[in-house]
Design an enzyme around this catalytic site. Structure first.
Site, PDB file in Angstrom:
ATOM      1  N   CYS A 261       3.980  -2.993   1.236  1.00  0.00           N
ATOM      2  CA  CYS A 261       3.198  -4.093   1.802  1.00  0.00           C
ATOM      3  C   CYS A 261       3.782  -5.443   1.403  1.00  0.00           C
ATOM      4  CB  CYS A 261       1.732  -3.979   1.372  1.00  0.00           C
ATOM      5  SG  CYS A 261       1.505  -3.702  -0.392  1.00  0.00           S
ATOM      6  N   HIS A 504      -2.136  -4.904  -3.855  1.00  0.00           N
ATOM      7  CA  HIS A 504      -1.839  -4.876  -2.425  1.00  0.00           C
ATOM      8  C   HIS A 504      -1.406  -6.271  -2.001  1.00  0.00           C
ATOM      9  CE1 HIS A 504      -1.983  -3.722   1.721  1.00  0.00           C
ATOM     10  NE2 HIS A 504      -2.945  -4.579   2.013  1.00  0.00           N
TER      11      HIS A 504
END
Length: 1190
Positions: A261, A504
Site C-alpha cells: 500500500c 496501512h
C-alpha cells in the site's frame, strides 16, 4: 489494512445499542442474534482504540431523580433533539431536521409487527417500525424505515442521523432512547435497534427506581428525531458493497499485493503529477518491451490507470524492480523508494527529450553556510535536493518545521569558528537556507524516529498541521529569484495509519488544480472533503467539534492516522505540472501491446466461458509414435508444438462426431480420411496406456464416445489413429485386418492381433517408434524377425555374408523389459493387442534365445556411458534427468566465456560420471569441475556439492533428507565452477575471498583464492599476489589486510601475519590494499577509521578504510587528500558530507566544514570519520539484492 486488525471507537452517549443490535432488515428470518452489516461506528482508520471502553456503556437511560437538577422531559422536543442528535465526527452539513411522535395504544394487543404513521423530513417519507414483542429477542425492537408506500426509487439514497425515544405520556420524565446514523438505500431501507429495551422492564418492574412503569396501561409514545445530512462525497457511511471506483469518480485504484500500500500511494501521487507521467511516456522503450525494464513496466502501469475500468495490479512493476515474493510483504522506506525510482527514471531519460524534466520538476537548491558576524568571511556549499525532511517532534506545523530547518546556530565562546589565518577564531552564524524550491515540492515528515528510551524506531503521533496553501518565500536566501511568487498549493497527502510494525498507507490526491481531493486507498477511490484530506491527518489528539475525547484512563485518545509525506505544487506552475496527458502522448507501441494483450485475455475469457461446450481430444498418429523416444506410446502431458512425439491435441465441440475428428486428423497428417481408423485407449493396471478396440460407428458424437469409453475418469478423450496398410477395396474404403462386420458395430475378431514396434539404435543411443504390425497369435517369436526386417527395409544378410540377427524384448512397463524366447509362440508369450515389442541389432547370428536372458546390471550406468542393451536403455529412460548447467557468476574467472546448456543424464550417475559428461561438453577435464546447487527463490548459487563415493545425481538434486540448507533448492539446475586444481586437491584447501582495492577505495575486485587449511594470514597475502597478478610487497610496497564486519574495520592483520586461516570466519569480509605512501611513517594516533553511511551512522555501507589526519590541517586541505585517497572525483565527491562520529554520541555526527580541523574534533582514539552519502548498492533486507536490479 496491512497487518492491522479492524479497530473501532465506541463513543459513550453517541451510539445506540450494542453493534449486534443494529438490524438492517427486520423481515429476515428471525434469529436470536441479529447482526448488522453496517455497524454505526466511527471510521476505524481515523481513531485509536481505547481498550478500556465497554460497549455496554453506550446505552443511555435517564434517571428522573438525578441529584437536584430538574429532570429532562421527553415532551421538550428541542431539548431532546439536542440530546439524541449529538454532533457527528464527520461533521456533515445539515439539510433538514424534524421529529414525529407516534402514540402507541394497546401495546399488548398489537400485532407482531407494527408500523407508525408516515411523516416527512427533508423531502423523504419516514415511519417507525416496531416489534412489540421483539424481533426474535427478549427486547422490544424499534427501527426507522423509509416510508415509500410502493418501495423507494432505484436511485434512492439518504444519509440521516436519527434517534428514537420511548416515553411515558403520563410521566414524560420517564424515557429511554437510542441514537444511530445510516445511509438509507433501496437495499438498506431500514435501520435501528433490535434490543431497544428489555420487555421485562416495561411492565414487571418500575423504571429507574421511579415507582412507575415505563409503559402504563399499555400506552406509550415513540418520538423519532431525524436529521438529514448532506452527502458531499457520495460515500458518507457507505458500505462499499458493489462499489465501482471508475463509475463514481472516474479513477481506478491499485491492487495491494500483500504489503504494497505504501508503493500504491506513492505511485498514485506520481501518476497525477501529469508532467512526470508525460516524461515517463517519453522514455524510448519500443526496442526493450520487456517486463524486466522498470521504465516500460511503469509506462504500462500508468497507461492502465488511464484506460482501465478496474483496479490495476503492480506485479509487473515490482518484478521489474527485482523484488521477490517476500519483499511485497515487507514495507520499505517510502522516501528511499521515491529517490531510487527518481534515480532510475532519470537514468532512463538520458539522451531523450525528457532528459531534464525530472530535475526541473523535483529538484531545488539548498545552501549550507557559516558566516562570520564581525568580519566579511563566509564558507558555503550549495547542493541539490529532491525532498525536504521536516522534524515533526517539537514542531506543530510545516511553517514551524521550515523555521526549525533553517534556524541559525551561533558559534561563539569555545565553539568559535576558525576563519583562516587572516581572521583566526571568530563568532559566526551557521545554518542552511534555500536558494530555490522545485516546481513539485516533496516534504517528508519525520514521523518515524529513533527513541533512546526504547532503543527502537517509534512513530511520532504529535499533531502537525499543514495548510492547503503556503508561502515558501520566507525560507529563501536574500539573493533568490523572486520574479514569481513562491506560493505552493497542496496536491497530495500520503497517510500512514497504525504504528511502526503494523500499519496501512493511503493517499489523498487532488488531480486537478480546481477540483476535489480523492482518497486512494489501494483498489478503492472515493471523493474526499478538505477536512478529510487535511485536518483528519494532522495527527495528535482525537477531537470532534473542538472537544478532545478522553479514554477511561483519563488520557487523550490519539489519532493513529497522520500524514508522513506532502506534495505541494508551485501555484504559478500548476498549469505546467498538471497539464493534460492526451492519448497522443502515450507511446503507440504501448497502446498496441496492451490492446493485443487485452484481446488475448478476452479470447481466453471467451474460451473459459465456452469451455463446457468443448472437449479436448488427444490423438496418437503414426508420425508422433515414430518420433517417440520414451516409454509407452506417447507422453499425453507434453506439448505437441514443442515435442513432435506428443499426441496431437484437438479442441472439439462436444456435439462433433468422430467422423469430423478423423477429417481434422487426416488434414493435419496429409492422409486420406478413408484410410484412418480410430482406436479407443485403455489404462492398464500396470500404469501403461494402450489401444483397446477400434471404433466402427463414426457418427456418434465425441461426448457420447467420451462417456461410453472413459466416463468421468479423465477430462479428455485419448485415441490412436491407425493408418491403413493393406490398400482399399473397390469402393475406395480401407481394408483392415480386423473387419467390423456385425450389424451392431462390434468388431469381428480373428487370430490376428496388433503389435507396436520400437527400435533401439545402439550406435546412436536412441529409441524410436517403428510403426505397428498385425501377426497371428500362433506364430513363433522368431517369425517376427523377417516381418521386422521387411518393415525396416533391412537386408536379411550383412555385407559380410552373415545373417542379420535381432534381439527382441517386450516392453511390459517402463521398469519391466523382458527378453522374448525365440521358439515360443506369441500366444504362449502372452502378447495381446497393443503390446510393444522392442528390437535391436545383434552381433549373434541367432534371433533372441535362451542365451539372451543373461542378467544385465541395472544398478549403475556403464562407466563409459555407452549402453549396449535395450534393457539398460529403458532403465536409463526411467532415471533420465534433464539438468541445466550454468557457469558460476562469481567463482569463474570469465563466466561470460561459457554458455548455459542442458544435458540428459541418469539419476544413477555418480559425481565423477556427471563431471565427466559436463567436462566433455565444455572440452575440459571433469576432475577440475565443482558444482553448486541453485537457490529456488533467487536462482543464485546456494551451496557447493560435496563429492563422495555414494553421491549420485539423484541425491545431489533431491537430497534424501531436508535440512535448512537444502529445503529451498532447485531440482533441475546446477552451477559449475572451473577449478585450477583437481577437486580432490581442493579438499585440502580453504577457499577465501579477498576484496582487493586497486584504485583508492572506490573500486574493489573480488579475488577468490585457495589457502592451505593449515596456513596463516601471510599465506592469504601470498595467494592474493599470485592470483591477482600484482607486485609483491618488496616490489610494490606493503599490503594492508583487514577484516570487516557490518561495514566497519573489525581487525587488521599486521606482519608477521601468523594468525591461522581457520580462525578467519565466514562472517567477516577480507579486504586488502597497498598502504598509501603517506601512511607508511604515520603514528598510531594519526590514523583514523573512515566509513560510509547514509543519513544515520547506524546505516553503514561500503568498504571502510584507514586514513591519516594531520595536525592543524584545515578540512578543506584534508578533503583534497581524501579525494585522492578514495579515488572519487567531481560531482560524486561533492555529494559526500563528512562528519566526525564519536562513540559517546554515535547517533549525532558532527558535520565538518572547510575551516574545521579534524585533528581537534576527533580527539579520542575510537572516533571515526563518517562519509554521509547515498548507498547505491543497498541490499534489501534478507540479502535479496538492490532495490532495483534491472
Amino acid at each position: 489494512m496491512d497487518g492491522m486488525t479492524d479497530l473501532a471507537l465506541v463513543l459513550p452517549k453517541i451510539v445506540g445499542d450494542d453493534p449486534a443490535d443494529f438490524d438492517s432488515s427486520p423481515e429476515q428470518p428471525y434469529a436470536e442474534s441479529i447482526e448488522s452489516p453496517n455497524d454505526m461506528l466511527v471510521d476505524p482508520e481515523d481513531l485509536i482504540v481505547d481498550s478500556d471502553l465497554n460497549e455496554k456503556d453506550d446505552v443511555i437511560n435517564i434517571n428522573p431523580d438525578s441529584d437536584g437538577e430538574p429532570a429532562q422531559r421527553a415532551d421538550d422536543y428541542e431539548a431532546m433533539k439536542n440530546l439524541v442528535l449529538p454532533p457527528l465526527p464527520e461533521q456533515p452539513e445539515t439539510l433538514a431536521e424534524g421529529y414525529h411522535t407516534w402514540h402507541i395504544e394497546q401495546w399488548r394487543g398489537a400485532k407482531r409487527r407494527e408500523h407508525g404513521p408516515v411523516f416527512e423530513v427533508g423531502g423523504f417519507p419516514w415511519r417507525v417500525l416496531m416489534f412489540p414483542y421483539g424481533n426474535n429477542v427478549d427486547h422490544a425492537s424499534f427501527y426507522l424505515e423509509q416510508g415509500y408506500p410502493d418501495g423507494p426509487p432505484e436511485d434512492y439514497t439518504c444519509c440521516a442521523q436519527f434517534g428514537l425515544v420511548l416515553w411515558n405520556p403520563k410521566c414524560p420524565e420517564l424515557y429511554t432512547h437510542h441514537t444511530a446514523h445510516h445511509r438509507f438505500t433501496k437495499e438498506e431501507g431500514d435501520w435501528g435497534f433490535t434490543r431497544f429495551v428489555e420487555l421485562r422492564k416495561l411492565w414487571n418492574s418500575t423504571w429507574e427506581d421511579s415507582g412507575r412503569l415505563l409503559v402504563e396501561g399499555d400506552e406509550a409514545m415513540v418520538t423519532a428525531y431525524v436529521r438529514v445530512v448532506k452527502d458531499e462525497t457520495g460515500v458518507l457511511w457507505h458500505n462499499f458493497l458493489n462499489y465501482d471506483s471508475k463509475k463514481e469518480t472516474g479513477f481506478v485504484g491499485l491492487k495491494n499485493q500483500g504489503a504494497t500500500c505504501y508503493l500504491n500511494s506513492l505511485i498514485q501521487s506520481l501518476y497525477f503529477t501529469n508532467a512526470f507521467r508525460k516524461a515517463i511516456y517519453q522514455i524510448p522503450t519500443g526496442d526493450e518491451e520487456t517486463l524486466s525494464n522498470s521504465a516500460y513496466t511503469l509506462q504500462r502501469l500508468f497507461y492502465q490507470l488511464q484506460t482501465s475500468d478496474n483496479a490495476v495490479g503492480t506485479n509487473e512493476l515490482t518484478k521489474s524492480f527485482g523484488w521477490e515474493t517476500r519483499h511485497i510483504f515487507e514495507q520499505q522506506d517510502v522516501q528511499e523508494l521515491s529517490r531510487k525510482l527518481m534515480e532510475r527514471m532519470e537514468e532512463k531519460m538520458k539522451g531523450t527529450e525528457a532528459e531534464n524534466v525530472l530535475p526541473s520538476l523535483f529538484s531545488g537548491k539548498v545552501r549550507t553556510y557559516i558566516s562570520c558576524i564581525n568580519v566579511e568571511y563566509e564558507s558555503r556549499r550549495v547542493e541539490d535536493f529532491w525532498d525536504v525532511q521536516l522534524n515533526v517532534s517539537g514542531n506543530r506545523s510545516i511553517e514551524e518545521g521550515f523555521k526549525d530547518y533553517v534556524q541559525v546556530e551561533t558559534m561563539d565562546g569555545e565553539n568559535q569558528y576558525f576563519a583562516g589565518d587572516e581572521f583566526k577564531l571568530q563568532d559566526a552564524k551557521k545554518g542552511v537556507i534555500f536558494e530555490s524550491f522545485p516546481e513539485v515540492l516533496h516534504l517528508q515528515l519525520k514521523r518515524f524516529q529513533y527513541d533512546i528510551e526504547h532503543d527502537a524506531m517509534m512513530k511520532v503521533n504529535d499533531r502537525y498541521e499543514f495548510p492547503e496553501t503556503f508561502d515558501a518565500e520566507p525560507y529563501l536566501s536574500t539573493d533568490a529569484d523572486r520574479s514569481e511568487p513562491w506560493i505552493y498549493k497542496l496536491h497530495s497527502v500520503l497517510v500512514h495509519s497504525g504504528d511502526l510494525n503494523a500499519g496501512h498507507y493511503y493517499a489523498f490526491i487532488k488531480p486537478t488544480k480546481d477540483g476535489w481531493f480523492y482518497k486512494y486507498d489501494d483498489d478503492k477511490v472515493t471523493k474526499a472533503t478538505l477536512r478529510e484530506a487535511l485536518e483528519d491527518n494532522f495527527g495528535g489528539e482525537y477531537t470532534v467539534n473542538g472537544t478532545v475525547h478522553m479514554s477511561k484512563a483519563g488520557t487523550p485518545l490519539m489519532r493513529q492516522n497522520s500524514a508522513y509525506m506532502l506534495v505541494y505544487i508551485r501555484e504559478s506552475r500548476q498549469d505546467k505540472v498538471l497539464l493534460p496527458v492526451l492519448q497522443e502522448d502515450t507511446p503507440p507501441h504501448l497502446q498496441r501491446k496492451l490492446d493485443e494483450e487485452a484481446a488475448v485475455r478476452e479470447a481466453r475469457k471467451k474460451e473459459r466461458d465456452e469451455q463446457h461446450l468443448y472437449l479436448w481430444v488427444k490423438v496418437i498418429t503414426e508420425d508422433t509414435y515414430n518420433a517417440h523416444g520414451g516409454t509407452d506410446l506417447t507422453n499425453f502431458d507434453a506439448n505437441h508444438d514443442v515435442d513432435p512425439a506428443a499426441a496431437r491435441p484437438y479442441r472439439m465441440l462436444r456435439k462433433a462426431t468422430l467422423r469430423e475428428l478423423i477429417d481434422k486428423v487426416a488434414e493435419d497428417t496429409n492422409a486420406d480420411p478413408n484410410k484412418l481408423r480410430l482406436w479407443s485407449m485403455v489404462n492398464r493396471q500396470n500404469k501403461t496406456t494402450r489401444p483397446d478396440m477400434p471404433l466402427s460407428n463414426l457418427d456418434v458424437t465425441l461426448e457420447e464416445a467420451h462417456q461410453k469409453l472413459v466416463g468421468s475418469k479423465t477430462a479428455e478423450l485419448r485415441l490412436w489413429a491407425e493408418p491403413a496398410q493393406e490398400g482399399v477395396d473397390k469402393d475406395g474404403n480401407a481394408i483392415w485386418p480386423v473387419h467390423p462386420s456385425t450389424p451392431n458395430g462390434v468388431a469381428h475378431r480373428t487370430d490376428l492381433f496388433l503389435l507396436f514396434l520400437k527400435y533401439f539404435d545402439v550406435d546412436n543411443q536412441q529409441l524410436s517408434g517403428a510403426g505397428h504390425i498385425y501377426i497371428s497369435r500362433d506364430k513363433k517369436v522368431e517369425e517376427l524377425a523377417p516381418v521386422i526386417l521387411k518393415k525396416m527395409g533391412w537386408p536379411e544378410k550383412l555385407p559380410s555374408g552373415e545373417r542379420l540377427a535381432l534381439k527382441l524384448f517386450e516392453e511390459i512397463k517402463p521398469s519391466m523389459i523382458e527378453p522374448l524366447k525365440a521358439k515360443q509362440s506369441l500366444k504362449a508369450a502372452e502378447l495381446q493387442d497393443g503390446d510393444i515389442v522392442c528390437f535391436q541389432k545383434s552381433t549373434d547370428s541367432r534371433v533372441s534365445s535362451e542365451s539372451d536372458r543373461e542378467s544385465v546390471s541395472l544398478k549403475s550406468v556403464p562407466i563409459d556411458g555407452r549402453i549396449e542393451d535395450a534393457r539398460q536403455f529403458y532403465d536409463f529412460l526411467v532415471h533420465r534427468r534433464v539438468v541445466r548447467f550454468h557457469p558460476h557468476p562469481v567463482r569463474n574467472a570469465n563466466p561470460e566465456e561459457f554458455e548455459n546448456f542442458s544435458l540428459i543424464l541418469s539419476a544413477k550417475h555418480s559425481y565423477d560420471q556427471m563431471a565427466a559428461k559436463v567436462g566433455e561438453r565444455l572440452g575440459l577435464d571433469g576432475t577440475h569441475l565443482r558444482f553448486w546447487t541453485v537457490n529456488a527463490t533467487t536462482n543464485n548459487p546456494k551451496a557447493a556439492v560435496k563429492r563422495g563415493p555414494s553421491q549420485t545425481l539423484q541425491t545431489i538434486l533431491n537430497p534424501p533428507y531436508s535440512t535448512f540448507s537444502n529445503n529451498n533448492q532447485r531440482f533441475d539446475s546446477l552451477f559449475f565452477e572451473v577449478l585450477e586444481i583437481s577437486l580432490s586437491e581442493l579438499d585440502t584447501k580453504k577457499p577465501v575471498t579477498v576484496y582487493w582495492l586497486s584504485e583508492g577505495v572506490s573500486k574493489d575486485e573480488a579475488v577468490n583464492i585457495l589457502v592451505p587449511k593449515n596456513g596463516n594470514a601471510q599465506d592469504v597475502v601470498n595467494a592474493l599476489i599470485k592470483k591477482a597478478g600484482i607486485d609483491d610487497e618488496e616490489t610494490g610496497g606493503p599490503i594492508r589486510l583487514y577484516e570487516l564486519h557490518s561495514h566497519k574495520i573489525h581487525k587488521e592483520h599486521t606482519p608477521p601475519r601468523n594468525q591461522s586461516v581457520i580462525s578467519i570466519t565466514d562472517y567477516v569480509t577480507l579486504v586488502a590494499e597497498r598502504i598509501p605512501k603517506e601512511d607508511l611513517d604515520a603514528q598510531q594516533n594519526e590514523i583514523i577509521q573512515a566509513f560510509h553511511f547514509q543519513g544515520e551512522p547506524n546505516k553503514a555501507h561500503g568498504i571502510p578504510f584507514r586514513f591519516r589526519i594531520m595536525e592543524n590541517e584545515k578540512f578543506a586541505d584534508t578533503k583534497k587528500r581524501l579525494e585522492k585517497r578514495m579515488g572519487v572525483k567531481g560531482k560524486n565527491f561533492e555529494k559526500i558530507k563528512f562528519a566526525v562520529v564519536k562513540r559517546s554520541s554515535y547517533s549525532k555526527p558532527t558535520y565538518l566544514n572547510d575551516e574545521d580541523v579534524i585533528w581537534e574534533i576527533a580527539s579520542n582514539d575510537d572516533d571515526m570519520l563518517g562519509l554521509d552519502h547515498i548507498d547505491r548498492t543497498r541490499v534489501i533486507r534478507n540479502g535479496a539484492g538492490d532495490l532495483f536490479l534491472k
